[in-house]
Design an enzyme around this catalytic site. Structure first.
Site, mmCIF file in Angstrom:
data_model
loop_
_atom_site.group_PDB
_atom_site.id
_atom_site.type_symbol
_atom_site.label_atom_id
_atom_site.label_comp_id
_atom_site.label_asym_id
_atom_site.label_seq_id
_atom_site.Cartn_x
_atom_site.Cartn_y
_atom_site.Cartn_z
ATOM 1 N N ASP A 201 -31.880 -4.192 97.069
ATOM 2 C CA ASP A 201 -32.917 -5.059 98.008
ATOM 3 C C ASP A 201 -32.419 -5.978 99.350
ATOM 4 O O ASP A 201 -33.104 -5.866 100.023
ATOM 5 C CB ASP A 201 -33.653 -5.126 97.235
ATOM 6 C CG ASP A 201 -34.557 -3.831 96.742
ATOM 7 O OD1 ASP A 201 -34.231 -3.248 96.791
ATOM 8 O OD2 ASP A 201 -34.380 -3.915 95.463
ATOM 9 N N GLU B 156 -51.455 0.458 88.324
ATOM 10 C CA GLU B 156 -50.137 1.707 87.419
ATOM 11 C C GLU B 156 -48.826 1.214 87.825
ATOM 12 O O GLU B 156 -48.456 0.094 87.872
ATOM 13 C CB GLU B 156 -49.925 2.754 87.460
ATOM 14 C CG GLU B 156 -50.132 3.534 89.008
ATOM 15 C CD GLU B 156 -50.572 4.784 88.790
ATOM 16 O OE1 GLU B 156 -50.342 5.631 87.539
ATOM 17 O OE2 GLU B 156 -50.716 5.021 89.950
ATOM 18 N N LYS C 211 -44.455 0.636 87.769
ATOM 19 C CA LYS C 211 -44.109 1.830 88.443
ATOM 20 C C LYS C 211 -42.211 1.622 87.586
ATOM 21 O O LYS C 211 -41.915 1.338 87.650
ATOM 22 C CB LYS C 211 -43.328 0.733 89.635
ATOM 23 C CG LYS C 211 -42.096 1.521 90.812
ATOM 24 C CD LYS C 211 -41.933 0.730 91.966
ATOM 25 C CE LYS C 211 -40.778 1.221 92.176
ATOM 26 N NZ LYS C 211 -39.221 2.485 91.797
ATOM 27 N N GLU D 235 -42.253 10.948 87.602
ATOM 28 C CA GLU D 235 -40.871 10.444 87.642
ATOM 29 C C GLU D 235 -40.296 11.060 86.697
ATOM 30 O O GLU D 235 -41.732 10.832 85.675
ATOM 31 C CB GLU D 235 -41.141 8.419 87.395
ATOM 32 C CG GLU D 235 -40.331 7.935 87.830
ATOM 33 C CD GLU D 235 -39.570 7.220 89.450
ATOM 34 O OE1 GLU D 235 -38.718 7.434 89.727
ATOM 35 O OE2 GLU D 235 -40.316 8.517 90.079
ATOM 36 N N CYS E 24 -8.685 -10.219 62.393
ATOM 37 C CA CYS E 24 -7.752 -11.232 62.065
ATOM 38 C C CYS E 24 -8.059 -11.017 60.680
ATOM 39 O O CYS E 24 -9.006 -11.132 59.735
ATOM 40 C CB CYS E 24 -8.932 -12.875 62.353
ATOM 41 S SG CYS E 24 -7.337 -13.968 61.297
ATOM 42 N N CYS F 86 -9.107 -18.835 58.169
ATOM 43 C CA CYS F 86 -8.818 -19.407 60.113
ATOM 44 C C CYS F 86 -10.153 -19.480 59.281
ATOM 45 O O CYS F 86 -11.028 -19.841 59.374
ATOM 46 C CB CYS F 86 -9.169 -17.361 59.893
ATOM 47 S SG CYS F 86 -9.551 -17.859 61.803
#
Length: 654
Positions: free
Chosen positions: A41, A113, A115, A170, A418, A423
């Site tokens: 874009d 609405e 997208k 869609e 480990c 540790c």
């Protein structure tokens, strides 16, 4: 985002056009993006700005004159009866105001609405039957994918309308279904899909429709092409389409220009909660006659626009890989990034999960990558732009030694561990976890204080925090009377915590809050004596969780008993009287008057099982305001929906 291209000459303009066309081909035709949406874009608008100042230099091949992509050789070509236009994008309130002024649209009525971020599809119905399905393609010609469309359950094969009509929408994949697909691909050793949008596009264009059928695609209508409905408004057309049996989203507003900004902000707040990925809000003039008057540019309709959301996916550079050691000893690689801002948050790191994931991605240091951030989730890498490597990249090597203590690491494939119980990172992270809000909730005992206490030799394991003395704390930098006493009071207040919190705080692998609660409820003070079969048969458990708990208890039992004797955790076996919620499956959705976690805990106290998605097995949906698609699905499935008022009334019966 890096500034990859500066357009200040005809040569740089032509290079930018070529770059955009390559990116567009990868995105539309190959379903394998090599640049993020935001990056595309940004460069697109730079090209457009240059063309506006230098119209004589405008290339015939500029993407500003084209719509979408081309047609794959794997499918036959088919023409749309009416052109499928792209939409102009805007990114700010100022751009919205400017768009409204063009064509004097300020006093019109609009439809707003979501997208949805997927793959556009055009369905042709004749005499009530689905006869053809075509992808957007270049807007004039697309790919015929009719056989694949027929296996998408949300696309009706026949409708109660005999006329000729193109219904556009869609094709998407719900977030939960996308995650399930990738989980299965992980189990099968297959390459993971990068994001729901690409997954939807790729699934729609499968040569084998059986693969498409398995992907649980969803078709969401947003408009029509060819039609002779004789309706005056777009909102009336969409009501007609949805009444034919198509998916109906709950966000569909008819409003004037003054209400558009508020609608956008309302929808933006729903971004993470929506089942489907959204990347903006579509704004469209409602009056169809006025739409025809406004007309089209060479590429866009003038009567509609996409008001895009702030990007959650951005391009940046992977500068390095840092190694973190967790409380279980697992070494996790974390990507160090060239800082970017995503949705207002500064992002400097991204999860890489494990070294198998690094190998799957094929990522190298100094690669250009695409990262995505959703809500408060740690950003993750979705794509590696290998085509844009410049020779400065170097491979990421699997570590052999612990970055904290230097011990030799155990490489188990997916996990590298480990094994040194002493540790430093393992000890500190174990104490941080134990003191956290979801565990013993020791206020004031955070990461910085724990590190300080460890460095001064005052703590080396969880139980040591209960031996801290006032004079120990007063000797530390930054501690005064009140701060020291407050911390000691908070440590004392952790005694008597619930057994479920205590078990969670121990940090046993695979035993989180929910599992710990079930262990406490079912075994109480005898939880350390529970056997393998008893644990394995708990709801939601299995062999892996049972083995993990048994092994943890065997190794750490003496330490647990010593800690438990100090904390003396409280427990209460479940004694649930029969009520409206006992044994029921409940989904909570929407905005409620109390925190959702509080209501969830209350329902679980009544014996309910609170789940995240609606199905035929759901007994109740507790819905607040802005309930969204979960409410819609409940209505479709006939699941009982209650509001907070009815929830309170049902509680009175308990």
């Amino acid at each position: 985002m890096e500034n990859f291209m500066r357009i200040d000459s005809k040569e740089s303009y032509e290079n930018a056009v070529a770059t955009l066309n390559a990116w567009a081909k990868a995105y539309y035709d190959d379903d394998a993006p090599i640049a993020s949406d935001e990056e595309y874009d940004a460069l697109y608008h730079e090209v457009l700005a240059y063309e506006q100042v230098n119209p004589a230099q405008k290339s015939l091949f500029s993407p500003t004159t084209r719509i979408g992509g081309g047609v794959s050789e794997g499918f036959s070509k088919a023409r749309h009866i009416k052109q499928m236009w792209s939409m102009e994008d805007i990114f700010s309130q100022l751009e919205l105001v400017a768009w409204l002024k063009r064509g004097e649209k300020q006093n019109l009525s609009f439809v707003a609405e979501p997208k949805f971020d997927g793959a556009s599809l055009n369905l042709l119905y004749e005499k009530g039957m689905l006869v053809r399905a075509i992808t957007r393609g270049d807007g004039i010609t697309g790919e015929e994918v009719t056989q694949n469309a027929r296996v998408i359950k949300s696309i009706p094969l026949n409708i109660s309308y005999d006329g000729r009509i193109e219904i556009r929408g869609e094709v998407v994949i719900k977030k939960a279904d996308f995650d399930a697909i990738n989980e299965e691909r992980t189990r099968n050793g297959e390459t993971l899909l990068s994001n729901p949008r690409n997954a939807a596009a790729g699934s729609l264009r499968q040569l084998d429709s059986a693969v498409t059928a398995k992907r649980k695609l969803l078709f969401i209508p947003w408009g029509v092409g060819e039609q002779n409905l004789g309706l005056a408004k777009h909102s009336e057309v969409m009501k007609f389409v949805r009444d034919l049996g198509f998916y109906r989203d709950d966000f569909f507003k008819i409003l004037d220009a003054d209400g558009l900004a508020g609608a956008y902000n309302e929808l933006l707040k729903q971004r993470d909660e929506k089942d489907v990925m959204m990347d903006g809000m579509v704004i469209r003039v409602d009056d169809l006659a006025r739409c025809e008057e406004l007309g089209y540019t060479v590429k866009f309709p003038k009567f509609m626009v996409a008001f895009k959301f702030p990007a959650i996916e951005k391009t940046t550079r992977l500068l390095d890989v840092a190694l973190q050691v967790g409380r279980s000893g697992v070494v996790t690689p974390v990507g160090v990034l060239d800082e970017v801002v995503i949705d207002g948050a500064r992002v400097k790191s991204a999860t890489l999960h494990n070294f198998d994931e690094i190998e799957r991605l094929g990522v190298m240091k100094n690669d250009l990558i695409s990262i995505i951030r959703s809500g408060d989730v740690i950003p993750k890498i979705t794509s590696v732009f290998k085509e844009r490597r410049d020779g400065t990249q170097t491979p990421i090597i699997r570590p052999k030694f612990c970055p904290e203590c230097g011990s030799h690491l155990l490489d188990e494939g997916v996990f590298i561990k480990c094994q040194n119980l002493n540790c430093r990172a393992r000890v500190i992270n174990s104490i941080i976890h134990y003191a956290s809000k979801k565990c013993l909730n020791i206020d004031g005992l955070g990461e910085a204080i724990i590190n300080l206490l460890y460095e001064k030799g005052l703590i080396s394991r969880v139980i040591d925090i209960y031996s801290l003395k006032f004079e120990d704390l007063m000797a530390l930098e930054g501690f005064k009377d009140k701060k020291a006493q407050n911390l000691l009071d908070a440590i004392e207040a952790s005694k008597g915590a619930s057994l479920a919190r205590f078990i969670t705080g121990l940090g046993c692998e695979h035993i989180g809050e929910v599992a710990a609660k079930k262990i406490a409820q079912n075994f109480g003070e005898g939880w350390l004596e529970a056997d393998f079969d008893e644990v394995k048969n708990l709801e939601g458990f299995g062999e892996e969780m049972a083995n993990s708990l048994m092994d943890f208890i065997e190794v750490n039992k003496d330490e647990i008993l010593a800690l438990q004797s100090i904390v003396r955790p409280s427990f209460e076996r479940k004694q649930i009287t029969q009520n409206a919620f006992s044994g029921k499956s409940v989904v909570i959705t929407g905005t409620l008057s109390r925190p959702r976690d509080e209501i969830k805990a209350e329902l679980e106290g009544y014996g309910a099982k609170v789940v995240g998605s609606v199905s035929k097995k759901t007994d109740f949906v507790l819905a607040g305001s802005n309930a969204g698609s979960k409410l819609q699905k409940a209505v479709e499935l006939g699941v009982r929906v209650i509001d907070e008022g009815e929830f309170e009334r049902l509680k009175l019966e308990i």
